[in-house]
Write a protein that holds these residues in place. Structure first.
Motif, PDB file in Angstrom:
ATOM      1  N   THR A 152      46.868   6.763 -47.226  1.00 40.08           N
ATOM      2  CA  THR A 152      47.845   7.563 -46.484  1.00 40.08           C
ATOM      3  C   THR A 152      47.942   7.107 -45.041  1.00 40.08           C
ATOM      4  O   THR A 152      49.047   6.983 -44.474  1.00 40.08           O
ATOM      5  N   GLY A 153      46.799   6.862 -44.414  1.00 39.53           N
ATOM      6  CA  GLY A 153      46.812   6.378 -43.031  1.00 39.53           C
ATOM      7  C   GLY A 153      47.476   5.025 -42.905  1.00 39.53           C
ATOM      8  O   GLY A 153      48.254   4.782 -41.972  1.00 39.53           O
ATOM      9  N   TRP A 154      47.193   4.134 -43.844  1.00 41.38           N
ATOM     10  CA  TRP A 154      47.802   2.807 -43.786  1.00 41.38           C
ATOM     11  C   TRP A 154      49.306   2.876 -44.032  1.00 41.38           C
ATOM     12  O   TRP A 154      50.081   2.121 -43.419  1.00 41.38           O
ATOM     13  N   LEU A 155      49.734   3.778 -44.911  1.00 38.17           N
ATOM     14  CA  LEU A 155      51.164   3.958 -45.149  1.00 38.17           C
ATOM     15  C   LEU A 155      51.857   4.441 -43.874  1.00 38.17           C
ATOM     16  O   LEU A 155      52.954   3.973 -43.543  1.00 38.17           O
ATOM     17  N   ARG A 156      51.233   5.364 -43.156  1.00 44.59           N
ATOM     18  CA  ARG A 156      51.810   5.839 -41.900  1.00 44.59           C
ATOM     19  C   ARG A 156      51.911   4.700 -40.891  1.00 44.59           C
ATOM     20  O   ARG A 156      52.913   4.552 -40.189  1.00 44.59           O
ATOM     21  N   ASN A 157      50.872   3.868 -40.811  1.00 48.61           N
ATOM     22  CA  ASN A 157      50.916   2.729 -39.901  1.00 48.61           C
ATOM     23  C   ASN A 157      52.039   1.767 -40.270  1.00 48.61           C
ATOM     24  O   ASN A 157      52.746   1.254 -39.393  1.00 48.61           O
ATOM     25  N   ALA A 161      55.228   0.749 -37.981  1.00 48.45           N
ATOM     26  CA  ALA A 161      55.519  -0.651 -37.663  1.00 48.45           C
ATOM     27  C   ALA A 161      56.941  -1.021 -38.070  1.00 48.45           C
ATOM     28  O   ALA A 161      57.648  -1.733 -37.340  1.00 48.45           O
ATOM     29  N   TYR A 162      57.377  -0.519 -39.228  1.00 52.43           N
ATOM     30  CA  TYR A 162      58.740  -0.789 -39.687  1.00 52.43           C
ATOM     31  C   TYR A 162      59.765  -0.163 -38.748  1.00 52.43           C
ATOM     32  O   TYR A 162      60.762  -0.794 -38.383  1.00 52.43           O
ATOM     33  N   ARG A 166      62.530  -2.121 -36.414  1.00 52.94           N
ATOM     34  CA  ARG A 166      63.961  -1.837 -36.465  1.00 52.94           C
ATOM     35  C   ARG A 166      64.499  -1.500 -35.072  1.00 52.94           C
ATOM     36  O   ARG A 166      65.607  -1.910 -34.718  1.00 52.94           O
ATOM     37  N   GLU A 167      63.734  -0.754 -34.299  1.00 51.06           N
ATOM     38  CA  GLU A 167      64.166  -0.428 -32.940  1.00 51.06           C
ATOM     39  C   GLU A 167      64.269  -1.693 -32.084  1.00 51.06           C
ATOM     40  O   GLU A 167      65.202  -1.851 -31.302  1.00 51.06           O
ATOM     41  N   ARG A 168      63.297  -2.581 -32.230  1.00 50.78           N
ATOM     42  CA  ARG A 168      63.342  -3.838 -31.477  1.00 50.78           C
ATOM     43  C   ARG A 168      64.543  -4.680 -31.910  1.00 50.78           C
ATOM     44  O   ARG A 168      65.209  -5.289 -31.070  1.00 50.78           O
TER      45      ARG A 168
END
Length: 380
Positions: A152-157, A161-162, A166-168
């Motif tokens: 769950t923590g890795w999915l949130r990370n 990151a995604y 996208r913002e960048r």
């Protein structure tokens, strides 16, 4: 500066959130450990006091989990192991679960897996050594819970990151779009100003007695071009205005203003002819602007580099497609294909799902041709 302020605010909120989580964990673990104080617990008073001390320092360490996630998680795990070695029956493992989640959420996947494995192995060793608090089923369930926490923590990370990527990407696209606008506006008008002012100086130098009237005409064109450049520059910079500020009042550049481009090019000494075929129809704003800018940049290149005498601008309206072409009889592309002009035009066309070709003509000269698809209606 704005990004720095947002980062500071984000850090401040993150610290407050960590403090609230630490307080909540302390309350929950404390409620689960009350029987060591008010019940008939099997621990001595000294062991109970030490247990509450470990609960306090572990929950206090969670306040710093965002700054040093791995170090805090290692400390929490070590303190939790000591807590259970003392024989205290309490839910302090919950604090380790919170720390483990934060380690994975911050992107430290290997550390999270290592900590979870250590916790499972340590619990298994305790079970094999004769502890009756944990059996095989409980150990299996603990392993499953820790794997779920890490996942769950890795999915949130990964989602963060995604989103950041996208913002960048969006920021880069916006920066490139504004850069193209500034290049087209400033480059076109400054090129005309340069050509016209050079012509005025040459006439005054070569024919001081006869060139005054012609120089005045060229300088008047310089004044008009500079004024138009300022107007378009203000309209372009209006894209960067803050929320609540007035929108620019200058008309949006489009094919309806192609006559202005033709007039400027003629003042610069070019013989410009236009051809329009098909049934002219209102175009979406972005398509209309792209067509205008492609013609503008093509005329800029012709004025600056081609040494042409005649230019033909063709606009063809078709069903769902508008095609623009700028063809000249100059010396070809060698002087200007290495710059940013053609690249910027091609990016404009591709951004709308179209294409652009630029190359020498069969009969001499150079041609830029762009096909821009659009919907049936206008978007004004």
């Amino acid at each position: 500066m704005v990004n720095g302020v947002l980062r500071l605010r984000g850090r401040s909120w993150g610290r407050r959130a960590d403090g609230m989580v630490a307080a909540l964990v302390f309350v929950l673990v404390g409620l689960g450990s009350l029987r060591s104080l008010i019940g008939s617990g099997t621990e001595s008073r000294a062991v109970a006091a030490l247990g509450w001390f470990l609960i306090t320092v572990v929950c206090g360490a969670l306040c710093f989990i965002r700054r040093r996630p791995v170090a805090v998680a290692v400390f929490v795990l070590a303190a939790t192991i000591g807590y259970y070695i003392l024989g205290i029956d309490g839910p302090l493992m919950g604090a380790f679960v919170v720390a483990l989640y934060r380690v994975a959420a911050e992107g430290h996947l290997r550390a999270a897996v290592g900590l979870a494995s250590t916790a499972v192995i340590g619990t298994g060793i305790g079970t094999l050594s004769g502890s009756e608090d944990v059996n095989g089923v409980a150990l299996f369930m603990l392993a499953g819970w820790l794997v779920a926490v890490v996942a769950t923590g890795w999915l949130r990370n990964s989602r963060q990151a995604y989103t950041l990527e996208r913002e960048r990407w969006a920021a880069t696209e916006e920066r490139l779009r504004i850069a193209r606008e500034l290049h087209d506006v400033v480059g076109h008008h400054l090129s005309l100003i340069n050509v016209q002012s050079t012509a005025a100086l040459r006439r005054l130098t070569r024919h001081p007695e006869r060139g005054t009237a012609q120089a005045e005409e060229a300088l008047e064109a310089v004044r008009e071009s500079s004024g138009e450049a300022l107007r378009e520059l203000r309209a372009t910079l209006g894209l960067l205005r803050r929320a609540g500020e007035d929108a620019p009042t200058a008309p949006v550049a489009g094919l309806e203003r192609m006559g202005d481009l033709v007039a400027s090019a003629r003042v610069a000494g070019l013989d410009v002819r236009t051809r329009v075929s098909g049934e002219p129809a209102p175009l979406p704003t972005e398509v209309d602007l792209a067509a205008y800018r492609i013609i503008q940049e093509s005329l800029t290149n012709v004025t600056r580099h081609a040494g042409a005498g005649e230019v033909v601008i063709s606009v063809e309206y078709g069903p769902g497609l508008v095609t623009v072409e700028v063809a000249d009889d100059g010396r070809g592309p060698a002087e200007y294909t290495s710059g940013n002009g053609i690249t910027g035009m091609r990016e404009r066309a591709r951004a709308l799902g179209g294409d652009l070709t630029a190359g020498p003509r069969a009969g001499g000269g150079f041609a830029v041709r762009a096909g821009l698809p659009h919907g049936n209606g206008a978007n004004r």
